[in-house]
Design a protein around this motif. Sequence first.
Motif: not given
Lengths: 434, 143
Positions: A376-377, A410-414, A416, B9-11, B13, B16, B41-42, B63-65
């Motif tokens: 996800v950008g 599945r949306l994941v962090e940039p 990753s 945006f946080i996965e 995980k 985080r 998921d997030f 590196g976070f969105t």
Amino acid sequence: MFFNEEFETLPREAIEALQLKRLKSMVARVQQNVPFYKESLAKAGVNADSIKSLADLARLPFTYKQDMRDSYPYRLFAVPMEDIVRIHASSGTTGKPTVVGYTQKDIDTWSELMARSFVAAGVHKGDIIHNSYGYGLFTGGLGAHYGAERLGASVIPMSGGNTKKQIMIMQDFGSTVLTCTPSYSLYMAEAAKEEGIDFRDLKLKVGIFGAEPWSEAMRLDIEEKLNLSAVDIYGLSEIMGPGVAIECCEAKKGLHVWEDHFIPEIINPETGEVLPEGQKGELVITTITKEGIPLIRYRTRDITSITYEPCICGRTHARIARMSGRSDDMLIIRGVNVFPSQIEAILMGVEGVEPHYVLIVDRKDNLDTLEVQVEVGENIFSDEIKHLQAISTKIEKQIKEMLGVTCRVRLVEPKSITRSEGKAKRVIDNRNKA
Amino acid sequence: MYVEQISIFIENKFGRLAEVTRILGDAGVNIRTLSLADTSDFGILRLIVNDAEKAKSVLKDRGFTVSKTEVVAVEIPDRPGGLADILQVLDAGGINVEYMYAFVERCGENAVMIFRFDETQKAIEALTAKNFNVLPGDRLYSM
């Protein structure tokens, strides 16, 4: 037990003599009738007369799947259309499908080889074959069907899907043989269990499973849950369909390739060099009796090895090992061919989505699963969950529509997804770890 | 009259969320209030901080969105029916609340709610017309 004892037990010298004769005749035929081969053989400086021994096969040019796509639909056909009695095609997930045509003689050959395969697997006249391979453009359904009829067994043309009905028919009709993908057989057994039906109470005794990769562990699981003898069958529409090679029920150790119709070779996929017996490489097949669309040294992309050692079953035809992978990045997910590049193309078509993705393939509850992880950008990020979920749903829907495969996005962090130097690792296939 | 909110945006995980708050803490950014919306998921972490620009840049560097959104802070009488009165005004004006969460501090006798509307300007007009106090960002950042 054999279907055609004479040919199935030919001494090696006789097989090779037959192969050489048939190879020369096939090369002469395509040189005359297929412009593509006329050109590629000329370029390689070979013709039918220059083939003196089977070793000369290595001088012939390869044929690639792309050549078939470039010849869409009929340009590789070696006979006029009025001699073609049936047309099949691969799923065509990368655009145009790969089209194959069969003459009546081709259908007869295919039926015989499928009948031989059935017998090798332990199936006899009098068996009731429950055929759950898909009917249609896909070669699985009709290939097995004609083979069953040729054998003189009773065939139930079920095709895929409608699992409850499949189970009912198997119970009521007393099916003794099941043909489908290995994962579907386990799925059916699970579904039956939920209905309170134990597959071990059915009359099934043989299962012929193919069209997707499976492991020895899975064979044991199937044999236990379905209480039958499970054998591996191999085939591909470009060469014929199912029944190019099959395990014999006696040894279950490698798949016999019907060498009086196909010449198998194992090559190094990088260099094209032919590898000796026992070494792992890419399977290349030359069809030597096919009329509709004969192929010279077709690159199957399947990785295996070959052995000419005598088999306890008495068949003299060479055996290839269970497929251990692909030399390209094609995935087979629930029987559907999927290239990561196709998923990439779909992702690129979704506005704002970045090209960083990874495909995770797994097998859960005996079915293949595909998860597409997408980074996800800022372009697609929103402070509202519904917008992000709409993006995943949109991608899932497009993949389903265009490739016919159900997946989960599945949306994941940039960052990753691991960036690799050189070729990106786009696929994590967890299926063969079992 | 807007309040700047940053969203991250946080996965889902391990660790985080802790990492985000640590990055902000190390940068001297003070979190005024937050809300976390999550799926399996997030999650989306929404923050109102004393320095949104700085928060955004330190998180992006790591590196976070991150994105910035304009939200509206409204004072609500701290009594039964206080929130209902506001929502009634919005309902009458045909304004959708995308999400809302409470500000952690009270402002005198009133509570403060943060709203995200589909039509922000229209919402502010409707609320001020009914004499609700819409707080400017500066008040919140320094509260």
